[in-house]
Scaffold this active site. Sequence first.
Site: not given
Ligand code: MG
Length: 460
Positions: A100, A243, A245, A247
């Site tokens: 992440s 961010d 990744d 999400d």
């Molecule tokens: Mg994330």
Amino acid sequence: MTRLFGTNGIRGVVNQDMNSTLALEMGQAWGTYLKKTIPRPKCAIGTDARLSNQMLKSAITAGFLSTGCDVIDVGLVPTPTLQYTVKEKQFDAGIIITASHNPPQFNGIKGTADDGTELTKNVEEAIEQIYFSKLFALSDWNDVGSYSTWDGAIELYIKGVLSRVDVTSIKKQQSHVVLDCGNGAGSLVAPLLLKKLGCVVTELNCEPDGTFPGRHSEPVPENLTLLMKKVSETHASFGVGLDGDADRAIFVDENGSYIWGDKSLSLVGKYITQKTKGGITVTPVTTSTCFEDVVRQNKGSVVYTKVGSPIVAGVMKKNHAVFGGEENGGLIFPKFQFCRDSAMALATLLEILATEKRPLSELIAEIPSYEMLKTKIACPNEKKERIVNQLVEEMKNHQEITDIDRTDGLKLYMKDGWVLMRPSGTEPIFRVYVEAKEKHQAERVALFYKNLVESLMQRA
Ligand code: MG
């Protein structure tokens, strides 16, 4: 308590606590778990943009294959893209190799169930038990899993997002968006999505690069200074930072001002509960009261949970919630999927702007404002529980306290705000959050509880 899995999967520093042996054995443990109920599990795997992805992906894939699971590699994708793919293509499990927003030397393994939602604590515990026992059910030589690739995940996902927003109205707006993907996995989706929504896009850090040369991956104000500057310089409609990744999405208004996650969560919550004429929304106890204010205005209600997006998503699913999310830019749209999703957040914000036909700063100014103060109070781990219980005793008849909530730590409500004390799971501290209408009130409350905890500790 799980020993490997944290709030968001397993994380660690590459070739130290996050290494190929762990990934291999995790694949074998997870595969063994799946094979107990599914004769031939099909698992989708994807990664973010990190340098160690191939190493960890290969190792965990070998683990799954050795237990007779088929692995379908969907390549470099945002976490929500993998999650959506698992749900839509009816895979039995999903694996995303990502850390992440963590620094580049980190990586991680995160899992999803067959509906694309993050693994529950029970499943994680069951997998961990197999992992530590090393009792892996390896398949016969002629029954090992098959490996294949599929490159349709991003197209499937973008189509899914577009089908859930008013594309015609958004296109008419011709918004100018400054997009900062932070060299993360969002680079593969967000530019394409915005172009399909008729936006003019100014790209920053939209080349996937696991060294994160553009900025640190966490979309906090100090990492989005270039984005803020670019929005005001180019007179864009707004800016968005993702961010690693993708999400989570954080927005910047047309003046280049950073919008805190509480406010964007509230803006979207307000819009959705207006459309659904109320309904249940879900957010952790750490979220600002401004969210509850706007949801209640639309006759909706808020269910508060412990901190952690899988918990929020689980409670949303159980309660048939219309919306939910966290104050860090992680917004969950249940009509799409029960996972944090930056592309849906971005597309929905564009729909809000197309509907309201007013600048983002004006819409944000209508969300009630509170002063939130975050601090820590030192407390030895072994004293934490006793201190919390004593605090409850001390405060339950206190005239200032209107309600006590034990969802996550201790939350004490006062007439104009609240204080939350969460014992940290990793450090000898309480994380303290105070919210009040005025800054001086928040400071007064924070000092009061610091002194109180210290005096209780001396007695304990
Ligand atoms: Mg994330």
